[in-house]
Write a protein that holds these residues in place. Structure first.
Motif, PDB file in Angstrom:
ATOM      1  N   ILE A 124      22.378  64.988  60.411  1.00 42.65           N
ATOM      2  CA  ILE A 124      21.713  63.773  59.894  1.00 42.65           C
ATOM      3  C   ILE A 124      22.124  62.529  60.690  1.00 42.65           C
ATOM      4  O   ILE A 124      21.288  61.856  61.292  1.00 42.65           O
ATOM      5  N   MET A 125      23.419  62.186  60.659  1.00 38.53           N
ATOM      6  CA  MET A 125      23.920  61.066  61.467  1.00 38.53           C
ATOM      7  C   MET A 125      25.304  61.447  61.974  1.00 38.53           C
ATOM      8  O   MET A 125      26.180  61.797  61.195  1.00 38.53           O
ATOM      9  N   ASP A 126      25.472  61.390  63.299  1.00 45.84           N
ATOM     10  CA  ASP A 126      26.771  61.798  63.849  1.00 45.84           C
ATOM     11  C   ASP A 126      27.774  60.642  63.814  1.00 45.84           C
ATOM     12  O   ASP A 126      27.448  59.522  63.404  1.00 45.84           O
ATOM     13  N   GLY A 127      28.986  60.913  64.267  1.00 46.26           N
ATOM     14  CA  GLY A 127      30.053  59.924  64.214  1.00 46.26           C
ATOM     15  C   GLY A 127      29.823  58.725  65.108  1.00 46.26           C
ATOM     16  O   GLY A 127      30.196  57.597  64.765  1.00 46.26           O
ATOM     17  N   LEU A 128      29.193  58.956  66.253  1.00 46.87           N
ATOM     18  CA  LEU A 128      28.945  57.848  67.177  1.00 46.87           C
ATOM     19  C   LEU A 128      27.972  56.837  66.572  1.00 46.87           C
ATOM     20  O   LEU A 128      28.193  55.622  66.641  1.00 46.87           O
ATOM     21  N   GLU A 129      26.904  57.351  65.961  1.00 46.67           N
ATOM     22  CA  GLU A 129      25.917  56.455  65.335  1.00 46.67           C
ATOM     23  C   GLU A 129      26.535  55.733  64.140  1.00 46.67           C
ATOM     24  O   GLU A 129      26.250  54.562  63.893  1.00 46.67           O
ATOM     25  N   LEU A 130      27.396  56.448  63.402  1.00 45.57           N
ATOM     26  CA  LEU A 130      28.077  55.833  62.251  1.00 45.57           C
ATOM     27  C   LEU A 130      28.921  54.642  62.709  1.00 45.57           C
ATOM     28  O   LEU A 130      28.850  53.551  62.125  1.00 45.57           O
ATOM     29  N   ILE A 131      29.701  54.829  63.771  1.00 41.75           N
ATOM     30  CA  ILE A 131      30.557  53.743  64.271  1.00 41.75           C
ATOM     31  C   ILE A 131      29.707  52.558  64.732  1.00 41.75           C
ATOM     32  O   ILE A 131      29.997  51.394  64.438  1.00 41.75           O
ATOM     33  N   GLN A 132      28.605  52.894  65.429  1.00 43.92           N
ATOM     34  CA  GLN A 132      27.743  51.846  65.979  1.00 43.92           C
ATOM     35  C   GLN A 132      27.145  50.991  64.859  1.00 43.92           C
ATOM     36  O   GLN A 132      27.163  49.751  64.923  1.00 43.92           O
ATOM     37  N   LYS A 133      26.649  51.651  63.787  1.00 41.63           N
ATOM     38  CA  LYS A 133      25.989  50.901  62.706  1.00 41.63           C
ATOM     39  C   LYS A 133      27.002  50.229  61.787  1.00 41.63           C
ATOM     40  O   LYS A 133      26.807  49.089  61.354  1.00 41.63           O
ATOM     41  N   ALA A 134      28.094  50.942  61.478  1.00 40.75           N
ATOM     42  CA  ALA A 134      29.088  50.379  60.560  1.00 40.75           C
ATOM     43  C   ALA A 134      29.792  49.178  61.175  1.00 40.75           C
ATOM     44  O   ALA A 134      30.142  48.219  60.478  1.00 40.75           O
ATOM     45  N   SER A 135      29.991  49.202  62.490  1.00 41.53           N
ATOM     46  CA  SER A 135      30.690  48.097  63.172  1.00 41.53           C
ATOM     47  C   SER A 135      29.935  46.783  63.033  1.00 41.53           C
ATOM     48  O   SER A 135      30.538  45.701  63.004  1.00 41.53           O
ATOM     49  N   CYS A 136      28.592  46.868  62.959  1.00 39.73           N
ATOM     50  CA  CYS A 136      27.789  45.659  62.810  1.00 39.73           C
ATOM     51  C   CYS A 136      27.919  45.070  61.409  1.00 39.73           C
ATOM     52  O   CYS A 136      27.772  43.863  61.210  1.00 39.73           O
ATOM     53  N   LEU A 137      28.177  45.971  60.419  1.00 39.53           N
ATOM     54  CA  LEU A 137      28.212  45.540  59.016  1.00 39.53           C
ATOM     55  C   LEU A 137      29.618  45.253  58.517  1.00 39.53           C
ATOM     56  O   LEU A 137      29.809  44.456  57.598  1.00 39.53           O
ATOM     57  N   MET A 138      30.624  45.933  59.104  1.00 42.13           N
ATOM     58  CA  MET A 138      32.018  45.748  58.653  1.00 42.13           C
ATOM     59  C   MET A 138      32.870  45.424  59.875  1.00 42.13           C
ATOM     60  O   MET A 138      33.293  46.330  60.605  1.00 42.13           O
ATOM     61  N   LYS A 139      33.112  44.157  60.081  1.00 40.75           N
ATOM     62  CA  LYS A 139      33.731  43.694  61.317  1.00 40.75           C
ATOM     63  C   LYS A 139      35.201  44.094  61.449  1.00 40.75           C
ATOM     64  O   LYS A 139      35.696  44.236  62.570  1.00 40.75           O
ATOM     65  N   THR A 140      35.894  44.271  60.335  1.00 40.83           N
ATOM     66  CA  THR A 140      37.354  44.491  60.423  1.00 40.83           C
ATOM     67  C   THR A 140      37.759  45.953  60.263  1.00 40.83           C
ATOM     68  O   THR A 140      38.936  46.280  60.400  1.00 40.83           O
ATOM     69  N   CYS A 141      36.804  46.819  59.969  1.00 37.32           N
ATOM     70  CA  CYS A 141      37.131  48.243  59.746  1.00 37.32           C
ATOM     71  C   CYS A 141      37.534  48.910  61.066  1.00 37.32           C
ATOM     72  O   CYS A 141      36.967  48.630  62.126  1.00 37.32           O
ATOM     73  N   LYS A 142      38.535  49.793  60.988  1.00 34.65           N
ATOM     74  CA  LYS A 142      38.985  50.556  62.148  1.00 34.65           C
ATOM     75  C   LYS A 142      38.433  51.982  62.067  1.00 34.65           C
ATOM     76  O   LYS A 142      38.203  52.510  60.970  1.00 34.65           O
ATOM     77  N   TYR A 143      38.270  52.617  63.250  1.00 32.99           N
ATOM     78  CA  TYR A 143      37.693  53.969  63.298  1.00 32.99           C
ATOM     79  C   TYR A 143      38.587  54.876  64.141  1.00 32.99           C
ATOM     80  O   TYR A 143      39.063  54.492  65.204  1.00 32.99           O
ATOM     81  N   VAL A 144      38.780  56.081  63.622  1.00 32.24           N
ATOM     82  CA  VAL A 144      39.526  57.110  64.361  1.00 32.24           C
ATOM     83  C   VAL A 144      38.637  58.342  64.449  1.00 32.24           C
ATOM     84  O   VAL A 144      38.045  58.780  63.450  1.00 32.24           O
ATOM     85  N   ILE A 145      38.522  58.872  65.660  1.00 31.52           N
ATOM     86  CA  ILE A 145      37.620  59.983  65.919  1.00 31.52           C
ATOM     87  C   ILE A 145      38.326  61.328  65.780  1.00 31.52           C
ATOM     88  O   ILE A 145      39.455  61.502  66.243  1.00 31.52           O
ATOM     89  N   LEU A 146      37.634  62.289  65.119  1.00 23.52           N
ATOM     90  CA  LEU A 146      38.085  63.685  65.075  1.00 23.52           C
ATOM     91  C   LEU A 146      37.243  64.470  66.071  1.00 23.52           C
ATOM     92  O   LEU A 146      36.010  64.386  66.053  1.00 23.52           O
ATOM     93  N   SER A 147      37.889  65.231  66.940  1.00 24.23           N
ATOM     94  CA  SER A 147      37.102  65.975  67.928  1.00 24.23           C
ATOM     95  C   SER A 147      37.798  67.278  68.306  1.00 24.23           C
ATOM     96  O   SER A 147      38.982  67.486  68.008  1.00 24.23           O
TER      97      SER A 147
END
Length: 540
Positions: free
Chosen positions: A60-83
């Motif tokens: 449905i929506m991968d992690g890259l798209e999630l980071i891209q969209k969430a970053s625009c809406l939540m400026k201070t949130c941090k992201y850690v990738i699982l791979s």
């Protein structure tokens, strides 16, 4: 306290990460989880997380798209990738999009997570300063709500709260269950003391935290439920019967099996469950808890890792206290068994005992008492060499196993293993010891009887002349001298007690002729028995 979200399309990975730490100890708490980027984005807008740990490849929506969209809406949130190792090119892209760090799935450990949280906390503190106190208040309310619910449940079970107060309190505490058609299920962790050792460094708190988390996560959303923790080994689940259910027991079977298999998969722990009948009204919870407890207690007879229903258990004939002693026939059978040391016969002997107890519908205490009597009978036949060595199969003594064993089958198998072990040990010791040692043991035990070199040699299957020579060679004295010394030492002890007459003492130590006893005693000690008694009395 910072809010964390875990996003991964694999449930096992989400629960595994969630249960790996007691996050609160590191100033984070899990505010939500999601199985794909779309769900995660919707949930993130509600809970406003400070940190999102997300998989890269998801439907449905991968992690890259999630980071891209969430970053625009939540400026201070941090992201850690699982791979995975083969997805490293995605990691580079994620880092370009603003991800703060990454974790390789196969290398995630408690230590790596702790290090990650320390780094993320430092970054969040530097960017936000004192704003950190806001999520703390929300989290403390959630934590206190859990404590208040557990306390309220204990009040219900104890009968310390009225029905009227129950209704208002359940609303105040935001109970997720309705008051009609309730079933109470109690789960216990099997072999808890053994399971606890695995968590000795992390503590029982983490054990409870992990089990509770998995139960909350695994139970399907169609079930209205409340979960209460009584102790690290005991958990209560209260559910409403599913609307339109055709078979309540079938539904409960599926639910309990799902929970039990998940705890087994994630934590390698096994559970046993006891389930009540259907009750109505919150006031009925107390009776339902008693029913679940009663059902669960039957697991001693039926074994672990089961779901036991009060309706089924109550229909069985009641169990009762029976005589826990071995019959004279059973004692004779065990004595024969000890002589031949046949493990197969031992298994048959114990199986007959178990069968008799089952036919009599013996209760738990009677069963334990019966196995203790088997143990006592066995120990009465152990050689002194075994008693001195105190061999043991486990850190616990056989008596402790019988008294504290959780299930009848375990006690039965442990008893059989100990009997077999002692058979082998006794046989080995008998083979290793010399004829002289065996002869001495018999003389020490039967000195008061009419024994001789010939009778002792016959009991240990050796030629009397050979035994006589061997005895003299190994002990520096002959057979008769040793036997006389043993008898005289016992006679001296009897004389000091002054409870028996001299002629009675002679009989007690193996001399049926008083005159001969007196003569031997004087030759060995230098005084007659009477003189020895008076002399010792004068010295006291």
């Amino acid at each position: 306290m910072y809010k964390l979200m875990i996003v991964d399309d694999e449930l096992l990975m989400r629960v595994g990460i969630r249960s790996m730490l007691n996050w609160e100890e590191y100033n984070f708490y899990v505010a939500g989880e999601a199985g794909n980027g779309k769900e995660a984005l919707e949930l993130a807008l509600e809970v406003t997380p400070d940190l999102i740990i997300t998989d890269i490849k998801m439907p449905i929506m991968d992690g890259l798209e999630l980071i891209q969209k969430a970053s625009c809406l939540m400026k201070t949130c941090k992201y850690v990738i699982l791979s995975n190792f083969d997805e490293f090119h995605y990691v580079k892209e994620a880092l370009k999009l603003g991800a703060a760090d990454y974790l390789i799935k196969s290398e995630i450990t408690e230590t790596s997570l702790i290090d990650l949280l320390a780094t993320m906390e430092e970054k969040l503190q530097s960017e936000r300063g004192s704003q950190n106190n806001v999520p703390l208040m929300a989290h403390d309310y959630s934590k206190n709500l859990r404590h208040l619910k557990d306390s309220f449940f204990q009040d219900i079970v104890s009968g310390f709260i009225s029905e009227k107060d129950m209704a208002s309190k359940t609303k105040e505490l935001h109970f997720r269950i309705q008051s009609d058609k309730l079933v109470v299920i109690k789960f216990i962790v099997n072999y808890y003391e053994e399971a606890k050792r695995k968590y000795v460094e992390k503590g029982e708190k983490l054990l409870r935290f992990s089990i509770l988390n998995i139960m909350e996560e695994i139970m399907p959303s169609k079930w209205e439920k409340e979960i209460f923790v009584e102790s690290s080994s005991e958990y209560w689940v209260i559910v409403n019967v599913l609307p339109g259910s055709e078979s309540v027991q079938s539904d409960l079977n599926k639910l309990c099996n799902k929970l039990m298999s998940s705890i087994k998969d994630f934590m390698n722990l096994s559970l046993t469950a006891g389930a009540s009948t259907i009750v109505s009204g919150f006031h009925g919870i107390r009776r339902a808890c008693q029913e679940a407890e009663f059902a669960l207690k039957q697991s001693f007879f039926s074994g672990s890792n089961q779901i036991l229903y009060y309706d089924d258990v109550i229909q069985a004939p009641p169990r009762k206290e029976v005589n826990g002693m071995l019959s004279p026939e059973q004692e004779r059978d065990f004595l024969k068994l000890w002589v031949i040391k046949d493990s197969k016969k031992a298994e048959e002997f114990l199986e007959e005992i178990r069968s008799d107890l089952e036919v009599q519908r013996a209760d738990e205490s009677s069963i334990r008492r019966q196995y203790i009597m088997v143990m006592e009978t066995m120990h009465s036949h152990l050689s002194r060499a075994i008693e001195r060595g105190k061999p043991s199969l486990t850190e616990r003594s056989p008596y402790e196993i019988v008294l504290k064993g959780e299930y009848w089958e375990d006690i039965h198998q442990d008893m059989l293993a100990h009997i077999t072990y002692y058979f082998q040990t006794d046989s080995r010791i008998m083979q290793e010891r010399s004829y002289t040692d065996l002869a001495i043991e018999l003389m020490d035990k039967y000195y008061a009887e009419d024994i001789s070199l010939q009778s002792i040699a016959g009991q240990i299957s050796v030629n009397p002349s050979y035994l006589s020579r061997l005895f003299k060679q190994e002990k520096g004295e002959n057979f008769i001298t040793y036997l006389t010394r043993v008898r005289i030492e016992h006679a001296k002890a009897y004389l000091l007690s002054r409870e028996l007459r001299v002629y009675e003492i002679a009989e007690k130590v193996g001399y049926h002729n008083y005159t001969y006893f007196s003569k031997i005693f004087k030759k060995s000690v230098g005084f007659t028995p009477e003189e020895y008694r008076e002399r010792q009395q004068g010295l006291m």
